[in-house]
Scaffold this active site. Structure first.
Site, PDB file in Angstrom:
ATOM      1  N   ASP A  42       5.821-115.321 -45.432  1.00 52.84           N
ATOM      2  CA  ASP A  42       5.008-116.067 -44.398  1.00 52.84           C
ATOM      3  C   ASP A  42       3.565-115.765 -44.538  1.00 52.84           C
ATOM      4  O   ASP A  42       3.185-114.596 -44.167  1.00 52.84           O
ATOM      5  CB  ASP A  42       5.789-116.117 -43.039  1.00 52.84           C
ATOM      6  CG  ASP A  42       7.023-116.697 -42.835  1.00 52.84           C
ATOM      7  OD1 ASP A  42       7.133-117.889 -43.284  1.00 52.84           O
ATOM      8  OD2 ASP A  42       7.930-116.082 -42.294  1.00 52.84           O
ATOM      9  N   ASP A  59       5.403-110.072 -49.385  1.00 54.45           N
ATOM     10  CA  ASP A  59       5.688-110.840 -47.933  1.00 54.45           C
ATOM     11  C   ASP A  59       5.828-112.491 -48.272  1.00 54.45           C
ATOM     12  O   ASP A  59       5.582-113.043 -49.269  1.00 54.45           O
ATOM     13  CB  ASP A  59       4.354-110.607 -47.208  1.00 54.45           C
ATOM     14  CG  ASP A  59       4.775-111.107 -45.835  1.00 54.45           C
ATOM     15  OD1 ASP A  59       5.924-111.199 -45.199  1.00 54.45           O
ATOM     16  OD2 ASP A  59       3.816-111.777 -45.435  1.00 54.45           O
TER      17      ASP A  59
END
Length: 302
Positions: A17, A15
């Protein structure tokens, strides 16, 4: 410390953010140069309440920007903080032939520019980004997401990792099953995380809490330095136990089980704010919650 070569093909998905960067890159743009923090928070609540879809709200957020593409990165460079161990971990991946991918609900051009800014273009070019594309007018008068998939989320991360696993299998040696690693921070990462053999969850956030509550095996981390150390140990374990042949020592049979279950049920309801914060929620079908794995990470308290 394991320094020997591993013959197993390893593919890592992370991922963006809240995982590689501690803040949300979209939030930084929207709050400073778009709709503003107050409106963005209202839109986040509309997603969480189910009033509007993630895709619909995201289109409004990105559409609120009225600046040329390049003009947004001064504030990004000022406000974003990269995980202190990420660059070291990425170099470790390069040195050991580990394929590293970013997987995100954000916009690929934005993520690429952020990585170029923080890592330099040469190193950043070694990272594949699996995210939504975008059409951005040169004068900044329109920012329009081009969604990867025709779903309410716009990007089905689980499908993207399935595709990545299939591609890795095609490129692997005969008889070799690739090892898939996922690194995330929020519960909305679970659709992708359930497709991985090894799951890393940032400590103290919702993904880790969900894993503890539902006895999902995971490895907690504070920084990518922890991830590097654990991946080294996993590589050593796999090489000693399998010699890089057949299924990995950490192979995840749940991925196949979940795919069979999900094919017989409606798509799980997804309720989430713009990715990265700990308030993200993923509501699972009962069949997923009832599954009890054979072993649980040592990070899970008794």
């Amino acid at each position: 410390m394991f320094t020997g070569a591993t013959t197993r093909k390893i593919v890592c998905f992370s991922d963006f953010d809240g995982t590689i960067f501690m803040q949300d890159s979209g939030h930084v743009l929207f709050d400073n140069l778009g709709c503003g923090a107050k409106r963005r928070q209202i839109l986040d609540e509309q997603i969480k309440s189910g009033e509007r879809s993630f895709r619909e709200v995201s289109e409004e957020m990105w559409g609120s920007l009225r600046i040329p593409f390049e003009d947004g990165f001064d504030v990004m460079e000022e406000e974003l903080d990269m995980d202190s161990g990420f660059q070291e971990f990425h170099k470790f991946c390069i040195e050991n032939g580990i394929v590293f991918n970013v997987i995100s609900a954000g916009l690929k051009p934005v993520l690429r520019k952020v990585l170029d800014t923080f890592l330099g273009e040469q190193e950043a070019s070694r990272i594949q980004i699996v995210a939504n594309d975008a059409e951005i007018k040169s004068d900044g008068s329109e920012w329009k997401p081009i969604w990867r998939h025709e779903t309410e989320l716009g990007h089905d991360k689980a499908l993207s990792i399935q595709e990545g696993r299939a591609q890795a299998a095609e490129e692997a040696l005969e008889g070799e099953v690739p090892l898939i690693i996922f690194i995330g921070d929020g519960v909305s990462d679970l659709p992708a995380a359930r497709e991985a053999d090894v799951l890393f969850a940032r400590k103290g956030l919702r993904l880790e809490q969900y894993c503890i509550e539902h006895k999902i095996p995971y490895i907690g981390f504070d920084s990518f330095s922890d991830v590097k150390r654990e991946v080294q140990a996993i590589m050593k374990e796999d090489q000693q136990k399998t010699g890089g042949v057949g299924k990995p020592a950490r192979f995840n049979p749940r991925a196949n089980m979940w795919r069979r279950i999900s094919s017989r049920q409606a798509v799980p309801k997804f309720v989430a704010a713009t990715p990265s914060r700990e308030d993200r929620i993923f509501l699972w079908p009962e069949s997923f919650s009832e599954y009890q794995p054979r072993s649980v990470s040592q990070d899970i308290p008794a």
